[in-house]
Design an enzyme around this catalytic site. Sequence first.
Site, PDB file in Angstrom:
ATOM      1  N   LYS A 104      20.460 -16.096 -30.332  1.00 46.25           N
ATOM      2  CA  LYS A 104      19.765 -17.373 -30.455  1.00 46.25           C
ATOM      3  C   LYS A 104      18.270 -17.084 -30.486  1.00 46.25           C
ATOM      4  O   LYS A 104      17.823 -16.050 -30.019  1.00 46.25           O
ATOM      5  CB  LYS A 104      20.111 -18.289 -29.283  1.00 46.25           C
TER       6      LYS A 104
ATOM      7  N   THR B 298      18.422 -26.673 -29.573  1.00 41.07           N
ATOM      8  CA  THR B 298      17.432 -26.819 -30.631  1.00 41.07           C
ATOM      9  C   THR B 298      17.992 -26.333 -31.960  1.00 41.07           C
ATOM     10  O   THR B 298      18.767 -25.381 -31.995  1.00 41.07           O
ATOM     11  CB  THR B 298      16.188 -25.975 -30.278  1.00 41.07           C
ATOM     12  N   GLY B 299      17.590 -26.985 -33.049  1.00 40.43           N
ATOM     13  CA  GLY B 299      17.933 -26.472 -34.364  1.00 40.43           C
ATOM     14  C   GLY B 299      18.791 -27.416 -35.182  1.00 40.43           C
ATOM     15  O   GLY B 299      19.161 -28.515 -34.749  1.00 40.43           O
TER      16      GLY B 299
ATOM     17  N   GLU C 125      15.910 -22.103 -24.032  1.00 38.20           N
ATOM     18  CA  GLU C 125      17.349 -22.234 -24.190  1.00 38.20           C
ATOM     19  C   GLU C 125      18.092 -21.439 -23.125  1.00 38.20           C
ATOM     20  O   GLU C 125      19.074 -21.918 -22.538  1.00 38.20           O
ATOM     21  CB  GLU C 125      17.751 -21.773 -25.592  1.00 38.20           C
TER      22      GLU C 125
ATOM     23  N   ASP D  23      22.609 -18.383 -33.888  1.00 41.35           N
ATOM     24  CA  ASP D  23      22.313 -17.719 -35.158  1.00 41.35           C
ATOM     25  C   ASP D  23      23.453 -16.778 -35.560  1.00 41.35           C
ATOM     26  O   ASP D  23      23.722 -16.606 -36.742  1.00 41.35           O
ATOM     27  CB  ASP D  23      20.999 -16.946 -35.047  1.00 41.35           C
TER      28      ASP D  23
END
Length: 241
Positions: free
Chosen positions: A109, A36-37, A118, A99
């Site tokens: 994350k 995701t992201g 995740e 991150d």
Amino acid sequence: MGLSQNEQKVLVAETAIDTLISKGLIFNGMKIGLGTGSTAMPAVKRLAYHIQNGNLKDIKAVVTSFQTQNACQDYGIPVYSMNDKIIGGQLDLAIDGADEVDPECNCIKGGGAAHVREKIVEYNSKIFVVIADSSKAVENIGTKFPVPVEIIADARVPVTKALNELGATCVLREGVRKAGPVITDNGNQILDCTWKEPIDVPLMETKINSIVGVLENGLFSQNKPIVFIAKEDGSVETRNL
């Protein structure tokens, strides 16, 4: 000027997918976890490109959020659950952003509040791959970008006290353009935690998860990933490949 952050995200996503295909780590008929992201989305798009061109066939995806599910539906990538018989609770490979990433390939994350899904996907994958732009590579994690801890709402105060005893400063994540706290896809709340000093990541991951009322935290240290990091000069660093 070098590459912008967004340009790095596209570069690292495309480089990682192409490299993993060339090395046989992404292959026909595989079961793949998709993260995701803003860095994971270009990877999904690149995967779809290879499927549409006939380079990959019969790919079975398990996604970590509604964002990724919507993207797969738009690209025509079949989506399954970890519980589906065809998946059987085990994936061949999972790819996602992060991150922060430290030199030991530990990650934070959960900036998008999807770290529980995740972790389910990425800890049940034979190979875990992280893709990141240069801003995500750090020497120590947990002192700047907060570690998200997903909690049961009724346990907010005792969990906060327990995290404080572990040296964390905790902030309840508030919604944007929404009054009140962020509510995760699982119906829970998020405490964002930082430490003044560097932490022992594997130990802290375990300690946080031992607190009653914690569902899961955003430290990823148990399934060491292959890491791709894009640089401003247009190069891509690889770790653990």
